[in-house]
Design an enzyme around this catalytic site. Structure first.
Site, mmCIF file in Angstrom:
data_model
loop_
_atom_site.group_PDB
_atom_site.id
_atom_site.type_symbol
_atom_site.label_atom_id
_atom_site.label_comp_id
_atom_site.label_asym_id
_atom_site.label_seq_id
_atom_site.Cartn_x
_atom_site.Cartn_y
_atom_site.Cartn_z
ATOM 1 N N GLN A 255 0.822 -1.205 0.000
ATOM 2 C CA GLN A 255 0.000 0.000 0.000
ATOM 3 C C GLN A 255 0.855 1.254 0.000
ATOM 4 O OE1 GLN A 255 -2.923 -1.375 -1.131
ATOM 5 N NE2 GLN A 255 -3.637 0.489 -0.183
ATOM 6 N N HIS A 258 1.708 2.947 -3.319
ATOM 7 C CA HIS A 258 0.684 3.642 -4.100
ATOM 8 C C HIS A 258 1.032 5.115 -4.276
ATOM 9 C CE1 HIS A 258 -2.608 1.152 -5.392
ATOM 10 N NE2 HIS A 258 -2.663 0.533 -4.234
ATOM 11 N N GLU A 322 -9.517 1.765 5.178
ATOM 12 C CA GLU A 322 -9.971 1.357 3.839
ATOM 13 C C GLU A 322 -9.771 -0.151 3.678
ATOM 14 O OE1 GLU A 322 -8.865 2.264 -0.862
ATOM 15 O OE2 GLU A 322 -7.417 2.704 0.724
ATOM 16 N N HIS A 323 -8.556 -0.616 3.911
ATOM 17 C CA HIS A 323 -8.215 -2.039 3.872
ATOM 18 C C HIS A 323 -7.820 -2.485 5.285
ATOM 19 C CE1 HIS A 323 -7.001 -0.418 -0.152
ATOM 20 N NE2 HIS A 323 -7.690 -1.468 -0.574
ATOM 21 N N ASP A 356 -7.113 -6.222 -4.501
ATOM 22 C CA ASP A 356 -6.811 -5.171 -5.467
ATOM 23 C C ASP A 356 -6.978 -5.648 -6.904
ATOM 24 O OD1 ASP A 356 -6.342 -2.999 -3.900
ATOM 25 O OD2 ASP A 356 -4.168 -2.995 -4.109
ATOM 26 N N HIS A 415 -53.472 17.570 -0.047
ATOM 27 C CA HIS A 415 -53.191 16.138 0.099
ATOM 28 C C HIS A 415 -54.468 15.392 0.496
ATOM 29 C CE1 HIS A 415 -48.999 17.320 -0.028
ATOM 30 N NE2 HIS A 415 -48.596 16.061 0.090
#
Length: 428
Positions: A255, A258, A322-323, A356, A415
């Site tokens: 990670q 990235h 996230e992960h 991934d 209504h």
């Protein structure tokens, strides 16, 4: 990685802070780009492409011939791998299809719910430091299953004015209807307003840097939906001495590479294990082609030692990764009790990179703590739930008096009248 032992709960928020700029620091830039593109369309996009990507394009739309040529350059082995991943992703997302929900809520009153596709969607695929063709799979495959009519893909061109061969091949394989060479804020603005070359879409999907994330959030002010706030990637690993330090280090680095603004965190009940992982990180880092970028991310990252699993779980839920990888002697404790995570990876042989690429789950996930409220991309992301109701004469007689009373109590006479007129006609 900075080692922190048994931090006090009051300090967790500070320790777990993401290494991102605040929205205010970049919002003015995003607003300026949006305003200019809304006013001048493609001409401004062309200028921004030259400014940010360093290339001047006569035509930003990718032709069929470009796709064919690019596809020929992708190796047979990689094509096979992409198709394997496509098949797994397709299987998993097809399994998410649901049947029509139909119910008679009372005699003469029928209600049902059906899923309908979002007709026009935009897919943003980062190019930059890594051409993420895997993200094409994660977005275009469910879009196709959902039945979206227009699937528009935007990705930044390289210095030669091209999009990576693998992105073009995968886009064609997955049924993308239009591909445009445009990236960053200008791509999101183009999809938001529409230009001569970029269709306006109803919803925008895809990850990106902090500028893209803010641009997507700004798009919602102009009536365009987005999948979620998805910014720089992040990973949290929960591991104890039963785990393999080399495996854990490799996951953290997967990670970290990235981008410089990525963040990885190790939570463990063992200081000794944390030190072993750090040694492995240093060793493995030396072998990485993206060493400099990964090093920046590692400098933003931490190893946190806690006293027990319960404390670890509370801290992880506070972070909302996230992960989330769990590799302990009691993985079930975390699997059963985790409340906030985009996607969970269980055991020594489930690396985050499986999700991934090819396991079948979607890798477009909420970052920056948004997993506390957002889901990752799934089939429902490309669909709307539409409800229907049909009431018979008998049904309006059964339900009508209740509607009249409720409408009158709220002071909404029209209504009430909509029901009263019908009931009077049925009495005559």
């Amino acid at each position: 990685m900075k080692l922190i032992e048994n931090p006090k709960k009051k300090d967790w928020a500070t320790i777990l802070k993401r290494p991102t700029q605040t929205v205010e620091e970049i919002e003015s830039i995003v607003n300026e780009v949006f305003t200019n593109i809304k006013t001048n369309g493609d001409n401004t996009i062309k200028d921004y492409t030259f400014k940010f990507d360093g290339v001047e394009l006569e035509n930003s739309i990718v032709s069929d011939q470009e796709i064919k040529t690019a596809s020929k350059r992708v190796s047979k082995a990689l094509k096979k791998a992409i198709k394997l991943a496509q098949n797994n992703i397709k299987k998993f997302h097809e399994a998410q299809q649901t049947e029509q929900v139909f119910l008679k809520t009372m005699r003469g009153v029928k209600c049902w719910q059906e899923k309908r596709p979002i007709q026009k969607v935009g897919l943003y695929i980062p190019g930059g430091t890594a051409p993420l063709f895997s993200t094409v799979l994660m977005l275009a495959v469910p879009a196709k299953i959902a039945g979206c009519n227009e699937v528009v893909l935007c990705s930044p061109p390289n210095s030669e004015g091209k999009i990576a061969d693998e992105i073009l091949y995968t886009a064609k394989l997955c049924g993308v209807t239009k591909i445009i060479k445009v990236g960053g804020i200008q791509a999101i603005a183009g999809l938001t307003f529409g230009t001569d070359s970029i269709p306006r879409v109803y919803k925008i999907f895809g990850p990106g840097n902090q500028y893209v994330t803010v641009a997507k959030q700004l798009a919602t002010k102009y009536g365009v939906a987005i999948d979620m706030p998805a910014g720089p990637s992040e990973l949290l690993v929960m591991a104890d001495e039963s785990a393999n330090p080399a495996y854990v280090a490799s996951d953290l680095l997967s990670q970290a590479e990235h981008g410089s603004d990525s963040q990885v965190i190790l939570v463990t009940t063992s200081k000794k294990f944390a030190e072993q992982v750090n040694e492995e990180v240093i060793s493995q880092l030396e072998e990485l082609p993206r060493k400099e970028m990964a090093s920046d991310a590692i400098n933003n990252s931490k190893s946190i030692v806690v006293k027990d699993f319960k404390t670890a779980l509370d801290l992880i839920d506070e972070y909302g990764p996230e992960h989330f990888i769990v590799a302990t002697n009691d993985n079930d404790f975390f699997v059963k009790n985790i409340g906030n995570a985009g996607s969970v990876f269980i055991g020594d042989y489930t690396p985050e990179s499986a999700g991934d690429y090819a396991s079948g789950t979607n890798h477009t996930l909420p970052t920056n703590g948004f997993s506390k409220a957002y889901s990752g991309v799934n089939l429902d992301s490309f669909q709307k739930s539409m409800t229907f109701q049909k009431i018979s004469q008998k049904g309006i007689k059964n339900i009508g008096p209740a509607i009249e009373l409720m409408a009158e109590a709220e002071g909404l006479q029209a209504h009430k009248n909509a029901v009263t007129l019908r009931l009077k006609d049925l009495e005559s």
